[in-house]
Design an enzyme around this catalytic site. Sequence first.
Site, PDB file in Angstrom:
ATOM      1  N   ILE A 116       0.842  -1.197   0.000  1.00  0.00           N
ATOM      2  CA  ILE A 116       0.000   0.000   0.000  1.00  0.00           C
ATOM      3  C   ILE A 116       0.880   1.251   0.000  1.00  0.00           C
ATOM      4  O   ILE A 116       1.679   1.459   0.898  1.00  0.00           O
ATOM      5  CB  ILE A 116      -0.928   0.046   1.229  1.00  0.00           C
ATOM      6  N   SER A 117       0.711   2.084  -1.016  1.00  0.00           N
ATOM      7  CA  SER A 117       1.495   3.313  -1.148  1.00  0.00           C
ATOM      8  C   SER A 117       0.616   4.532  -0.906  1.00  0.00           C
ATOM      9  O   SER A 117      -0.525   4.581  -1.359  1.00  0.00           O
ATOM     10  CB  SER A 117       2.094   3.403  -2.557  1.00  0.00           C
ATOM     11  N   PRO A 118       1.153   5.562  -0.214  1.00  0.00           N
ATOM     12  CA  PRO A 118       0.413   6.812  -0.064  1.00  0.00           C
ATOM     13  C   PRO A 118       0.557   7.721  -1.283  1.00  0.00           C
ATOM     14  O   PRO A 118      -0.085   8.766  -1.349  1.00  0.00           O
ATOM     15  CB  PRO A 118       1.076   7.456   1.163  1.00  0.00           C
ATOM     16  N   ASP A 225       8.007   4.002  -4.307  1.00  0.00           N
ATOM     17  CA  ASP A 225       8.156   4.910  -3.161  1.00  0.00           C
ATOM     18  C   ASP A 225       9.618   5.195  -2.860  1.00  0.00           C
ATOM     19  O   ASP A 225       9.939   6.197  -2.214  1.00  0.00           O
ATOM     20  CB  ASP A 225       7.497   4.313  -1.909  1.00  0.00           C
TER      21      ASP A 225
END
Length: 544
Positions: A116-118, A225
């Site tokens: 999960i990446s922001p 990321d």
Amino acid sequence: MTLLKFVDSASGKSIGAFSWYATHGTSMSRDNKLISGDNKGAAARFFEDWFTSTEANSSRSVPTPSNISKLIKKVRSIKATGGKPCDNSTSRSFKARKSDGSQFVGAFCQSNVGDISPNVLGAFCTDSGKPCDFNHSSCHGDVTLCKGRGPGYPDDILSTKIIGERQFNKAVDLFMSATKELTGKVDYRHVYQNFSEIEVELSGKTKVRTCPAALGPGFAAGTTDGPGMFGFQQGDTEINELWKKVRDLLKEPSQFQVECQKPKAVLLSSGEMFEPYAWTPEILPIQILRLGKLIILSVPGELTTMAGRRLREAVKETLVSNGGGEFDDETHVVIAGLTNTYSQYVATFEEYEQQRYEAASTLYGPHTLSAYIQEFNHLALAMAKGRGALQPADWSPPDLSSKVLRLLADPFPDSLPRGKKFGDIKQDVSEPKGGSFKKGDKPSATFWSANARNDLLTEGTFAAVEMLRGQRWIPVYDDDDFCLYFKWKSDNSSLYTSLATIEWEVPEEASSGVYRLRHFGSSKKAQHSPIEYFTGASSAFTVS
């Protein structure tokens, strides 16, 4: 997101909230040089300040002075204080929030965050601006050019703030609507397991084993990321001859390891490397906590979305099937990720076949997730049956405290230009056009300082914004605030001379009035001399 609200039973007062939501703390890119709690820290700061202001039915603002022009004339007579000595606890008294144990705690916990990446706008090539190759997260075969973009792109700090605010806003919604009171047992089970040699029984009675830890070439490729090294891509299952030779200089993997980790190609056989001590952990803690029908699984790694889903469902099924009615469909299972120790990632078997970053970083081979599910099910069964967990007698993590290498040198002794004191102003706040700063402006001041590593001022602050109220200066912001920046650097004129810049981005809620910037620090005249503490404040300025 799952939120647990804490209420004092005697007074009915809310005292805290823990929320679990999966997203990486990578809104700040590797280009950021400032210490930050990233989006989780931002969310916690926003939530705690929101609760405090709501409970008090006020904010940190004060009535607005009616005549800014008079204040502008007044502040021109309030000059910088110059550097002054203080003691090691002085900065604590200048914190905007007092650490007296009465503060509301808003914790934003991690969950199955593996994939999960922001950086929610997607990944783009830095040379062309076009989307990266989807399957390999690269640009023309080069992973170093493929970078994720947060919602505030190209401003990392804005992206951090936005992702923090999204978690904060959802937490407020859940906090305000929380009505289901937890009742029942408080319980736990905890064991250590050697994850390098677990025998796992799959469906159909097939038995497989986990492997000694290893990392694959997809690990070296990094992620969008934080891109890795040129010459690697996510999804690689081959290693070129040059990198094989480099690997073998460190440790050539055993044939058992090569076969056990397939289809991962072994780039770094860390589970077979023991000098000066083990390169990766083998013996890991796993833990289940129970608060009534809330079950918290403490996992020492980063499970992917689907890996976490499978683990939660398996544990819930075990509890419901064996709990004699204590557990049912209302039982809620959450994963607390990166807990108690750290052992990289945990991908599903299917994800492992693809060997992207998360799979290449799944240390103990293709059946790592199956091992976690099996061992957590053992704990869940013990909890459901009211039995103790079976702890292998000789398995506990080694104590490496006497062996840990410390490669960071101590700070150099601090020095100053002739005639200067620590805490003196080098560059004062510049008066803006119109004589007063507006919301969103960034007044700043630079101080003669010392190495910030002399004392980290734990529970204190390196920077503060003070507001003049009557005849007293009151701290209203400190370096725990998202709007206040503390930037340290060595002065170019000398290796031993330091500068500290304090920059305040005036927030929308700031009251009009008179302010100044204050710096705290500590210095050492020689390597083994005692630490001396200092402070200094800028000239005053107005905000309208």
